[in-house]
Design a protein around this motif. Structure first.
Motif, PDB file in Angstrom:
ATOM      1  N   ILE A   1      -1.603  -0.282 -12.244  1.00  0.00           N
ATOM      2  CA  ILE A   1      -1.187   1.133 -12.276  1.00  0.00           C
ATOM      3  C   ILE A   1      -0.693   1.514 -13.670  1.00  0.00           C
ATOM      4  N   LEU A   2       0.099   0.645 -14.279  1.00  0.00           N
ATOM      5  CA  LEU A   2       0.589   0.973 -15.622  1.00  0.00           C
ATOM      6  C   LEU A   2      -0.576   1.044 -16.610  1.00  0.00           C
ATOM      7  N   LEU A   3      -1.514   0.107 -16.478  1.00  0.00           N
ATOM      8  CA  LEU A   3      -2.650   0.093 -17.413  1.00  0.00           C
ATOM      9  C   LEU A   3      -3.527   1.330 -17.240  1.00  0.00           C
ATOM     10  N   HIS A   4      -3.616   1.831 -16.016  1.00  0.00           N
ATOM     11  CA  HIS A   4      -4.403   3.043 -15.774  1.00  0.00           C
ATOM     12  C   HIS A   4      -3.871   4.192 -16.640  1.00  0.00           C
TER      13      HIS A   4
ATOM     14  N   LYS B   1       0.835  -1.201   0.000  1.00  0.00           N
ATOM     15  CA  LYS B   1       0.000   0.000   0.000  1.00  0.00           C
ATOM     16  C   LYS B   1       0.874   1.257   0.000  1.00  0.00           C
ATOM     17  N   ASN B   2       1.916   1.230   0.824  1.00  0.00           N
ATOM     18  CA  ASN B   2       2.769   2.411   1.021  1.00  0.00           C
ATOM     19  C   ASN B   2       3.537   2.822  -0.231  1.00  0.00           C
ATOM     20  N   ILE B   3       3.752   1.878  -1.147  1.00  0.00           N
ATOM     21  CA  ILE B   3       4.595   2.248  -2.290  1.00  0.00           C
ATOM     22  C   ILE B   3       3.788   2.515  -3.565  1.00  0.00           C
ATOM     23  N   VAL B   4       2.439   2.559  -3.422  1.00  0.00           N
ATOM     24  CA  VAL B   4       1.620   2.822  -4.614  1.00  0.00           C
ATOM     25  C   VAL B   4       2.046   4.128  -5.318  1.00  0.00           C
ATOM     26  N   PRO B   5       2.235   5.262  -4.588  1.00  0.00           N
ATOM     27  CA  PRO B   5       2.638   6.490  -5.294  1.00  0.00           C
ATOM     28  C   PRO B   5       3.992   6.355  -6.005  1.00  0.00           C
ATOM     29  N   ASP B   6       4.916   5.598  -5.405  1.00  0.00           N
ATOM     30  CA  ASP B   6       6.236   5.440  -6.045  1.00  0.00           C
ATOM     31  C   ASP B   6       6.154   4.544  -7.286  1.00  0.00           C
ATOM     32  N   ILE B   7       5.298   3.526  -7.201  1.00  0.00           N
ATOM     33  CA  ILE B   7       5.110   2.672  -8.391  1.00  0.00           C
ATOM     34  C   ILE B   7       4.491   3.522  -9.499  1.00  0.00           C
ATOM     35  N   GLU B   8       3.567   4.404  -9.082  1.00  0.00           N
ATOM     36  CA  GLU B   8       2.900   5.247 -10.080  1.00  0.00           C
ATOM     37  C   GLU B   8       3.912   6.165 -10.779  1.00  0.00           C
ATOM     38  N   SER B   9       4.833   6.738 -10.019  1.00  0.00           N
ATOM     39  CA  SER B   9       5.858   7.592 -10.667  1.00  0.00           C
ATOM     40  C   SER B   9       6.669   6.789 -11.664  1.00  0.00           C
ATOM     41  N   LEU B  10       7.036   5.554 -11.278  1.00  0.00           N
ATOM     42  CA  LEU B  10       7.816   4.724 -12.196  1.00  0.00           C
ATOM     43  C   LEU B  10       7.018   4.430 -13.467  1.00  0.00           C
ATOM     44  N   ALA B  11       5.703   4.157 -13.291  1.00  0.00           N
ATOM     45  CA  ALA B  11       4.858   3.841 -14.452  1.00  0.00           C
ATOM     46  C   ALA B  11       4.777   5.049 -15.383  1.00  0.00           C
ATOM     47  N   LYS B  12       4.540   6.238 -14.793  1.00  0.00           N
ATOM     48  CA  LYS B  12       4.401   7.448 -15.626  1.00  0.00           C
ATOM     49  C   LYS B  12       5.706   7.733 -16.375  1.00  0.00           C
TER      50      LYS B  12
ATOM     51  N   ASP C   1     -10.865  16.145 -13.450  1.00  0.00           N
ATOM     52  CA  ASP C   1      -9.980  16.780 -14.422  1.00  0.00           C
ATOM     53  C   ASP C   1      -8.704  15.945 -14.544  1.00  0.00           C
ATOM     54  N   ASP C   2      -8.497  15.452 -15.745  1.00  0.00           N
ATOM     55  CA  ASP C   2      -7.392  14.532 -15.997  1.00  0.00           C
ATOM     56  C   ASP C   2      -6.035  15.070 -15.538  1.00  0.00           C
ATOM     57  N   GLU C   3      -5.647  16.253 -16.060  1.00  0.00           N
ATOM     58  CA  GLU C   3      -4.283  16.745 -15.834  1.00  0.00           C
ATOM     59  C   GLU C   3      -3.985  16.982 -14.349  1.00  0.00           C
ATOM     60  N   LYS C   4      -5.027  17.480 -13.619  1.00  0.00           N
ATOM     61  CA  LYS C   4      -4.771  17.775 -12.212  1.00  0.00           C
ATOM     62  C   LYS C   4      -5.115  16.592 -11.300  1.00  0.00           C
ATOM     63  N   ALA C   5      -5.407  15.423 -11.945  1.00  0.00           N
ATOM     64  CA  ALA C   5      -5.843  14.281 -11.143  1.00  0.00           C
ATOM     65  C   ALA C   5      -4.820  13.948 -10.076  1.00  0.00           C
ATOM     66  N   PRO C   6      -5.304  13.696  -8.844  1.00  0.00           N
ATOM     67  CA  PRO C   6      -4.352  13.305  -7.804  1.00  0.00           C
ATOM     68  C   PRO C   6      -3.811  11.908  -8.100  1.00  0.00           C
ATOM     69  N   SER C   7      -2.815  11.507  -7.326  1.00  0.00           N
ATOM     70  CA  SER C   7      -2.228  10.193  -7.549  1.00  0.00           C
ATOM     71  C   SER C   7      -3.251   9.111  -7.258  1.00  0.00           C
ATOM     72  N   LEU C   8      -3.003   7.968  -7.850  1.00  0.00           N
ATOM     73  CA  LEU C   8      -3.861   6.811  -7.571  1.00  0.00           C
ATOM     74  C   LEU C   8      -3.655   6.380  -6.127  1.00  0.00           C
ATOM     75  N   SER C   9      -4.741   5.934  -5.517  1.00  0.00           N
ATOM     76  CA  SER C   9      -4.591   5.418  -4.151  1.00  0.00           C
ATOM     77  C   SER C   9      -4.769   3.895  -4.188  1.00  0.00           C
TER      78      SER C   9
ATOM     79  N   GLU D   1     -11.051   5.780 -16.827  1.00  0.00           N
ATOM     80  CA  GLU D   1     -11.451   7.198 -16.887  1.00  0.00           C
ATOM     81  C   GLU D   1     -12.404   7.535 -15.743  1.00  0.00           C
ATOM     82  N   ALA D   2     -13.269   6.580 -15.409  1.00  0.00           N
ATOM     83  CA  ALA D   2     -14.225   6.827 -14.315  1.00  0.00           C
ATOM     84  C   ALA D   2     -13.478   7.074 -13.003  1.00  0.00           C
ATOM     85  N   ILE D   3     -12.337   6.425 -12.818  1.00  0.00           N
ATOM     86  CA  ILE D   3     -11.560   6.641 -11.580  1.00  0.00           C
ATOM     87  C   ILE D   3     -10.988   8.062 -11.568  1.00  0.00           C
TER      88      ILE D   3
END
Ligand code: HEM
Length: 467
Positions: free
Chosen positions: A427-430, A143-154, A315-323, A306-308
């Motif tokens: 996360i990558l598929l998102h 759970k704790n590393i979801v934001p870091d995985i997201e950065s790697l995916a982006k 708003d897509d661009e300002k969307a917060p990180s995935l939780s 997209e629903a998430i």
């Protein structure tokens, strides 16, 4: 009275010394008279190795199952084997009688990964390692590393934009970086390039001849392995001095009360990278292929993702990180992952070795024979999964029956990294489906095996940003 006890004593001694071994021998000989499973052992020593490796291995397995049924014998790479392809037999070998079947690997692999790595063990040492590995990969920890995985995916996807890429190669970089993050936490980014350089040399030797002479692939790999262990030792010593709190795999290994040696830690870290990288990267590669070939499924996944974004900010661009909670709102995408794991079955089978003579359904599996549960055949059985070659994620709207779906194995050695694998894929598929399109380049009908099943040439694709 004394005489009676003497007679009794003599009688018991005769039973113990003479009759018991005879009874045991009799029982043993009954076992030995049990038939071997049907099948053929092929040529002396070569066995049926050529038949297996000269074609798609699944054709070999399927033709044997058709001819002999769900349990058959064969002889591969110098070893007599029993192959099994029913859910019940797989459960018998991997779960209920797991203690009778030990893990087995070629000696060269053991040398490369390190003989203390989790895969090669049973019993107390294995139980202890498994507890430590599971602690680092259970949902609470990742759970704790979801934001870091997201950065790697982006970062990964951005680097693919506008380029012709080989999907598998790029996915390997992503899954390698996620593996390092889960092992060392984000502080160790400093060592990423060195770890990568060494690991990429090491892996070239995985399937080489184990000849340790200067200049051979094996020799270069062993040197790279030594360097990897030195980097791990450096990280360990820094951590011991700093005494900071970490929640990653290394911390779990270091926190063990009875203590793992530095060598045991290094072997298991190299082992986890090995288990985590190519497996997850192959599955991701297949997902892109299946989504590319099934526009209606891609559309459904995109809408779900997209629903998430909408529910989080609108708003897509300002969307917060995935939780972590967001990743639980992806049932359609999760079913795409499940169906890909089933159809592609990247680990077609696993290996065990009978630790003693074992009887299964009236057949003898002799001590020392290899036993291979054929996951792919179970996943492609029309009785279990109707129309098995069709990619149809909706079949997972109903949970599969026990022991029929084993992409992560089963029992004591089943995959402890499965949650992490699923999260990094989701996360990558998102990001991929909501912001990008991709098209496959060249012919994509072939499959290559090395050792995981992969789309031909690693699936070349071109990726563009959605307008
Ligand atoms: C989609 C990706 C993955 C697939 C399909 C997969 C599949 C498997 C399978 C089938 C096994 C059991 C093998 C056997 O019984 O012989 C296994 C074991 C293992 N996997 Fe995974 N795996 C994946 C990702 C990962 C990841 C991401 C990690 C680590 C972060 C990992 C770590 C391990 C380890 C350490 C074992 C050995 C467990 C033991 O021997 O007790 N795997 N994996």
């Amino acid at each position: 009275m004394e005489l009676i006890s003497m007679i009794l004593f003599s009688f018991c001694s005769i039973v113990i010394l003479f009759l018991f071994p005879c009874l045991f021998k009799l029982f043993d000989s009954v076992r030995r008279t049990l038939p071997l499973p049907p099948g053929s052992l092929g040529w002396p020593y070569i066995g049926e190795t050529f038949q297996l490796y000269s074609q798609n291995p699944n054709v070999f397995f399927a033709s044997k199952v058709k001819r002999y049924g769900s349990i058959f014998k064969t002889h591969i790479l110098g070893c007599p084997c029993v192959m099994i392809s029913s859910p019940e037999a797989a459960k018998f070998v991997l779960v209920t009688r797991a203690h009778l079947f030990k893990p087995t690997f070629p000696a060269s692999k053991e040398k490369m990964l390190g003989k203390q790595a989790i895969f090669f063990h049973q019993g107390d040492y294995h139980t202890k390692l498994r507890k430590l590995v599971l602690r680092a990969f259970m949902p609470e920890a990742i759970k704790n590393i979801v934001p870091d995985i997201e950065s790697l995916a982006k970062d990964s996807i951005q680097s693919w934009e506008g380029r012709l890429i080989t999907t598998f190669q790029e996915m390997k970089t992503y899954t390698f970086n996620v593996a390092l993050l889960s092992i060392f936490g984000k502080d160790e980014v400093l060592y990423r390039e060195d770890l990568k350089r060494c690991y990429y040399i090491l892996e070239k030797g995985y399937n080489s001849m184990p000849i340790n002479l200067p200049g051979t692939l094996f020799n270069k790999s062993m040197k790279a392995r030594k360097e990897l262990a030195q980097i791990v030792a450096k990280i360990l010593s820094t951590r011991r001095q700093m005494k900071l709190d970490h929640t990653d795999l290394l911390a779990s290994f270091m926190g063990d009360k009875e203590g793992l040696t530095d060598e045991q830690i290094a072997d298991n870290i190299i082992g986890v990278i090995f288990a985590a990288r190519d497996t997850t990267a192959s599955v991701m590669t297949w997902i892109l292929k299946y989504l590319g070939e099934n526009p209606s499924v891609l559309q459904a996944v995109t809408e779900e993702q997209e629903a998430i974004i909408k529910s989080n900010s609108g708003d897509d661009e300002k969307a917060p990180s995935l939780s972590w909670a967001d990743t639980k709102k992806m049932p359609i995408t999760s079913r795409v992952i499940q169906e890909t794991l089933r159809v592609a079955s990247i680990l077609s089978f696993t290996f065990r070795e009978a630790a003693e003579d074992v009887e299964y359904q009236g057949y003898l599996i002799p001590k020392g024979w290899k036993v291979l549960p054929l996951f792919r055949n179970i996943h492609h059985s029309p009785e279990i999964f109707p129309d098995p070659e069709k990619f149809d994620p909706s079949r997972f709207e109903v949970a599969p029956k026990p022991n029929t779906f084993m992409p992560f194995g089963n029992g004591t050695h089943s995959c402890p990294g499965n949650e992490l694998a699923k999260i990094e894929m989701l996360i990558l598929l998102h990001h991929l489906t909501t912001k990008y399109r991709w098209s496959m380049v060249g012919s994509n009908s072939g499959i290559q095996y090395g050792p995981f099943a992969l789309p031909q040439n690693g699936l070349p694709i071109r990726l563009t940003k959605k307008l």
